[in-house]
Design an enzyme around this catalytic site. Structure first.
Site, PDB file in Angstrom:
ATOM      1  N   ASP A 269      -2.396   7.625   3.671  1.00 23.91           N
ATOM      2  CA  ASP A 269      -2.022   6.252   4.019  1.00 23.91           C
ATOM      3  C   ASP A 269      -2.717   5.899   5.333  1.00 23.91           C
ATOM      4  OD1 ASP A 269      -0.806   3.806   3.891  1.00 23.91           O
ATOM      5  OD2 ASP A 269       1.253   4.523   4.143  1.00 23.91           O
ATOM      6  N   GLU A 270      -2.899   4.621   5.596  1.00 20.15           N
ATOM      7  CA  GLU A 270      -3.522   4.167   6.861  1.00 20.15           C
ATOM      8  C   GLU A 270      -4.888   4.832   7.055  1.00 20.15           C
ATOM      9  OE1 GLU A 270      -1.845   1.912   8.576  1.00 20.15           O
ATOM     10  OE2 GLU A 270       0.273   2.218   8.135  1.00 20.15           O
TER      11      GLU A 270
ATOM     12  N   GLN B 133      -6.296  -3.379  10.305  1.00 17.21           N
ATOM     13  CA  GLN B 133      -5.254  -2.711  11.077  1.00 17.21           C
ATOM     14  C   GLN B 133      -5.745  -1.444  11.774  1.00 17.21           C
ATOM     15  OE1 GLN B 133      -1.155  -2.665   9.435  1.00 17.21           O
ATOM     16  NE2 GLN B 133      -2.073  -3.470   7.579  1.00 17.21           N
TER      17      GLN B 133
ATOM     18  N   LYS C 117       0.838  -1.210   0.000  1.00 15.51           N
ATOM     19  CA  LYS C 117       0.000   0.000   0.000  1.00 15.51           C
ATOM     20  C   LYS C 117       0.867   1.252   0.000  1.00 15.51           C
ATOM     21  CE  LYS C 117      -2.288  -1.011   3.737  1.00 15.51           C
ATOM     22  NZ  LYS C 117      -1.729  -2.337   3.991  1.00 15.51           N
ATOM     23  N   THR C 118       1.811   1.275   0.928  1.00 12.76           N
ATOM     24  CA  THR C 118       2.656   2.458   1.018  1.00 12.76           C
ATOM     25  C   THR C 118       3.543   2.565  -0.229  1.00 12.76           C
ATOM     26  OG1 THR C 118       2.591   2.212   3.405  1.00 12.76           O
ATOM     27  CG2 THR C 118       4.249   3.704   2.530  1.00 12.76           C
TER      28      THR C 118
ATOM     29  N   ARG D 186       4.524  -7.255  11.043  1.00 13.85           N
ATOM     30  CA  ARG D 186       5.712  -6.410  10.894  1.00 13.85           C
ATOM     31  C   ARG D 186       6.932  -7.238  10.504  1.00 13.85           C
ATOM     32  NH1 ARG D 186       3.484  -2.763   9.316  1.00 13.85           N
ATOM     33  NH2 ARG D 186       1.727  -4.139   9.472  1.00 13.85           N
TER      34      ARG D 186
HETATM   35  P1  ATP Z   1       1.382  -2.098   5.955  1.00 11.73           P
HETATM   36  O1  ATP Z   1      -0.038  -2.560   5.890  1.00 11.73           O
HETATM   37  O2  ATP Z   1       2.139  -2.801   6.998  1.00 11.73           O
HETATM   38  O3  ATP Z   1       1.484  -0.616   6.000  1.00 11.73           O
HETATM   39  P2  ATP Z   1       1.901  -1.962   3.141  1.00 11.73           P
HETATM   40  O4  ATP Z   1       0.715  -2.558   2.468  1.00 11.73           O
HETATM   41  O5  ATP Z   1       1.990  -0.499   3.184  1.00 11.73           O
HETATM   42  O6  ATP Z   1       2.057  -2.589   4.587  1.00 11.73           O
HETATM   43  P3  ATP Z   1       4.534  -1.869   2.032  1.00 11.73           P
HETATM   44  O7  ATP Z   1       5.197  -1.459   3.275  1.00 11.73           O
HETATM   45  O8  ATP Z   1       4.318  -0.867   0.977  1.00 11.73           O
HETATM   46  O9  ATP Z   1       3.157  -2.584   2.398  1.00 11.73           O
HETATM   47  O10 ATP Z   1       5.274  -3.107   1.386  1.00 11.73           O
HETATM   48  C1  ATP Z   1       5.711  -4.211   2.154  1.00 11.73           C
HETATM   49  C2  ATP Z   1       7.039  -4.711   1.647  1.00 11.73           C
HETATM   50  O11 ATP Z   1       6.877  -5.359   0.399  1.00 11.73           O
HETATM   51  C3  ATP Z   1       8.051  -3.620   1.435  1.00 11.73           C
HETATM   52  O12 ATP Z   1       9.321  -4.097   1.812  1.00 11.73           O
HETATM   53  C4  ATP Z   1       8.004  -3.381  -0.061  1.00 11.73           C
HETATM   54  O13 ATP Z   1       9.231  -2.907  -0.529  1.00 11.73           O
HETATM   55  C5  ATP Z   1       7.712  -4.777  -0.578  1.00 11.73           C
HETATM   56  N1  ATP Z   1       6.979  -4.807  -1.856  1.00 11.73           N
HETATM   57  C6  ATP Z   1       5.800  -4.218  -2.133  1.00 11.73           C
HETATM   58  N2  ATP Z   1       5.424  -4.477  -3.401  1.00 11.73           N
HETATM   59  C7  ATP Z   1       6.389  -5.240  -3.957  1.00 11.73           C
HETATM   60  C8  ATP Z   1       6.586  -5.851  -5.244  1.00 11.73           C
HETATM   61  N3  ATP Z   1       5.710  -5.705  -6.227  1.00 11.73           N
HETATM   62  N4  ATP Z   1       7.716  -6.583  -5.425  1.00 11.73           N
HETATM   63  C9  ATP Z   1       8.599  -6.744  -4.428  1.00 11.73           C
HETATM   64  N5  ATP Z   1       8.475  -6.197  -3.205  1.00 11.73           N
HETATM   65  C10 ATP Z   1       7.384  -5.460  -2.959  1.00 11.73           C
HETATM   66 MG    MG Z   2       2.001   0.847   4.787  1.00 11.50          MG
END
Ligand code: ATP
Ligand code: MG
Length: 696
Positions: A207-208, A238, A28-29, A584
């Protein structure tokens, strides 16, 4: 990083309203930051016209770092929290509501101090209840009719609320709720300002989003114009800020508020190994209130998750620290020790210091809540907001300067009459006993000197040093340190050095105070360490190679009040928090609990957290017991309140332990159908590590 197809769709979506719902670690981020880059590079939106909002300062910082690493021009983009955004907005536009540019931000302690002053004879419980209601009214933007549902006596509450608001305004202060509510009201009442804001932000990304409360969501609505690109991403699993008015309706109602919303779901997790993701999914499935989505990962499964049982918190700590030492986790990889409450960090700090392992304490014991820091802040606050009575009282009474409650009241009354006059000037004019008079004159002289220093652009550090010295605060806290063995002087020293990162003058000072009041650590030297001590609430959006999730015990985590009326909701919120904690971890996850723990000065037997049971999947988890002593001495295995399983009678709870004259242990156990007493030596009683909440 190669984004997957759905992620690319999300990044390049042309709709002006975009909602991305996705589980933990699905990118997401990553998508938000890529989308910001896309909007600037492909859609020609200037990077400084983009606003990226989130909830913790750490998350905002993290997002900024990620974005800048994609495109350096994103340095100009605003990455901030809702509260910082609100503060900045009010410094610019608050004057339309009579708010002075250098207003003070009150935290919950200041709120309470203010209420106490208004209602000195009310019991603390009542004041706490009112504070809670005040915050609720502001966080939910509740109307009076709606408030009626929360209080028995709406008339009384209303009168109190009016008093409170009036005093806040007279003090030129705002509370956290106001940081969102006042900008919202300004945007509602001043169409020109609204038009200006709509044009100011060509794209807003949140975000969030699951953590937005009703007022924040209303504010967002006002900031967004027809042409603004609005992107929000969130995960209802979350949502962990219900206590500040956030609930999942923000996500559920998004497309009602913003018609023609495009919705995208992401389900592939890139962060965690199979085992970790499995138990996270399994746990969160126990929640009834959720939209329901299932995460999958193509990451291979490596080490299973480990659940560890210790006799007490000291053993727990020592084992964790040994693990960290043996594998050099503090330098090779990012590691976090997670806990539910701030107080749990103390023991880790103690042993880590002993072992000389570098660590970083993230956002714990909030720096600015320490007494000496609060006093120093009050001193600085008074310099730029001379109407702040909370700060004024603090300075007048720390250390005790012979200015009594009556004198303070007199001064404040006079100030109300004189209006434009500052509190200190009013004090000079008030008729006071001679001792108080001498103190006041000294304070006034000090502030005159400080004012000159401020205008001459002296370094802020010098200013604070003058203040601490002239008002005898150095001396006061030095004496306290000697009496209490505390390290207040050291904290003041830290505050002094933090000040040297800020520019001189009023604006530098306000930036500094705001950074403290909005719960950031002051700027610090970026120490190179990869080991973090952090509460689960603070880990939102972050990730670590290795995670220790500690103190997994009933009443500690889940931390719920069994008498609460909303026990089901509270438990679900705790479960979401546990889900955040588990997700995490990237590669390794250790989940630990202790059978005994000293809590709030009391030694207690601890039941394992029900979440252990709920997340336990035999193919993904290995169990480890460290109660070596217990092998020799039944007292450690069998204690009152512990659950055991008996072949014949089933599951039961130990009611009583007793030693016979010959020294043999007997146990009296409540089973579902009967109570029975056994010699555990002779009967196969299996202690159950994980038990449910239900009692029979
Ligand atoms: P959270 O819900 O905990 O905030 P999130 O959905 O925001 O998580 P991110 O933090 O953006 O997720 O991504 C999680 C991890 O996966 C990060 O290390 C990111 O670099 C990696 N990642 C995301 N998309 C890809 C992708 N397409 N290929 C490889 N790695 C990825
Ligand atoms: Mg995130």
């Amino acid at each position: 990083m190669h984004l997957n197809k759905t992620q690319i769709l999300a990044v390049e979506e042309s709709a002006h309203r975009l909602l991305i719902i996705a589980g933990a670690g699905t990118g997401k981020t990553a998508v938000i930051t890529q989308r910001i880059a896309y909007l600037t590079q492909k859609k020609g939106i200037p990077s400084r016209d983009i606003l990226a909002l989130t909830f913790t300062n750490k998350a905002a910082k993290e997002m900024q770092i990620r974005a800048i690493s994609i495109a350096s021009e994103l340095e100009r983009t605003t990455f901030t929290t809702f509260h910082s955004f609100g503060a900045k907005f009010l410094r610019e536009y608050g004057k339309v509501m009579g708010l002075y540019r250098y207003f003070t931000i009150y935290d919950d302690q200041d709120q309470l101090a203010l209420l106490k002053r208004l209602y000195p004879s009310e019991p603390k419980k009542q004041l706490l209840e009112w504070r809670h209601l005040i915050n609720k009214a502001k966080d939910y933007a509740l109307s009076l009719e709606e408030l009626d549902n929360y209080t028995h006596n709406i008339e009384e509450f209303r009168a109190m609320f009016d008093d409170y608001q009036q005093t806040l305004r007279a003090n030129q202060a705002v509370d956290f709720g106001d940081l969102i509510l006042l900008p919202l009201q300004i945007l509602e009442q001043y169409p020109l300002i609204k038009a200006e804001q709509e044009q100011r932000w060509h794209a807003i990304l949140v975000d969030e989003y699951q953590d937005t409360n009703r007022t924040q969501s209303a504010l967002l609505q006002k900031l967004v114009g027809k042409a603004t690109y609005l992107t929000v991403v969130g995960d209802e699993d979350q949502s962990i800020y219900a206590f500040r008015g956030a609930d999942t309706t923000a996500i559920l109602e998004f497309d009602t508020i913003f018609p023609e919303t495009k919705m995208i779901k992401l389900e592939q997790n890139y962060r965690s190994h199979q085992h970790i993701l499995h138990i996270a999914n399994y746990l969160i499935d126990k929640n009834i209130n959720r939209l329901g989505k299932r995460l999958f990962t193509e990451n291979s499964s490596q080490k299973p998750v480990e659940f560890h049982t210790f006799t007490d918190e000291i053993e727990e700590t020592k084992w964790i620290i040994n693990q960290i030492k043996a594998n050099a986790l503090y330098k090779n990889r990012t590691t976090a020790i997670l806990y539910r409450t701030n107080a749990q960090s103390r023991i880790f700090e103690k042993y880590l210091t002993q072992e000389q392992i570098p660590y970083k304490l993230v956002g714990a014991m909030r720096f600015f809540e320490r007494e000496e820091i609060k006093t120093a802040i009050a001193g600085l606050t008074l310099l730029i907001n001379p109407y702040d009575t909370v700060a004024f009282r603090r300075i007048l009474t720390t250390p005790s300067r012979g200015v009594g409650a009556k004198s303070i009241e007199k001064i404040e009354d006079l100030q109300k009459e004189l209006k434009e006059s500052s509190l200190i000037d009013s004090a000079i004019q008030a008729k006071l006993p001679s001792k108080a008079r001498v103190s006041i004159e000294k304070i006034a002289l000090t502030y005159q000197a400080l004012q000159n220093q401020l205008e001459e652009n002296s370094p802020l550090k010098t200013l604070l040093a003058t203040l601490l010295h002239e008002l005898e605060l150095f001396q006061h806290y030095q004496e306290k340190d000697q009496e209490e063995g505390s390290d207040r002087l050291e904290n003041l020293q830290e505050l002094l050095s933090a000040l040297s990162f800020y520019p001189t003058g009023k604006d530098g000072l306000i930036a500094f105070l705001e950074s403290l009041q909005l719960n950031q650590q002051p700027e610090e030297d970026q120490e190179q360490t990869t080991l973090n001590l952090i509460t689960i609430h603070n880990t939102k959006g972050l990730e670590y190679d290795c995670v220790f999730l500690t103190g997994m015990e009933q009443h500690l985590f889940p931390k719920i009040n069994t008498h609460s009326r909303n026990i089901v909701e509270e438990l679900e919120e705790e479960r979401r928090l546990c889900y955040v904690a588990i997700t995490r971890a990237r590669e390794e996850l250790y989940v630990t609990h202790a059978q005994q723990r000293t809590l709030y000065g009391e030694r207690r037997y601890q039941q394992p957290s029900q979440f252990l049971q709920e997340a336990y999947l035999s193919e993904d988890v290995t169990l480890h017991h460290h109660d070596v002593e217990a092998q020799n001495n039944g007292d450690h295995i069998y204690y009152i309140g512990r659950w055991v399983r008996d072949e014949e009678y089933g599951v039961g709870k130990i009611l009583k332990t007793h030693h016979t004259r010959a020294g043999h242990l007997t146990l009296t156990i409540q089973f579902k159908e009967r109570i029975a007493t056994f010699f555990p030596q002779f009967r196969q009683l299996e202690p159950i590590v994980f038990d449910g909440l239900e009692e029979f």
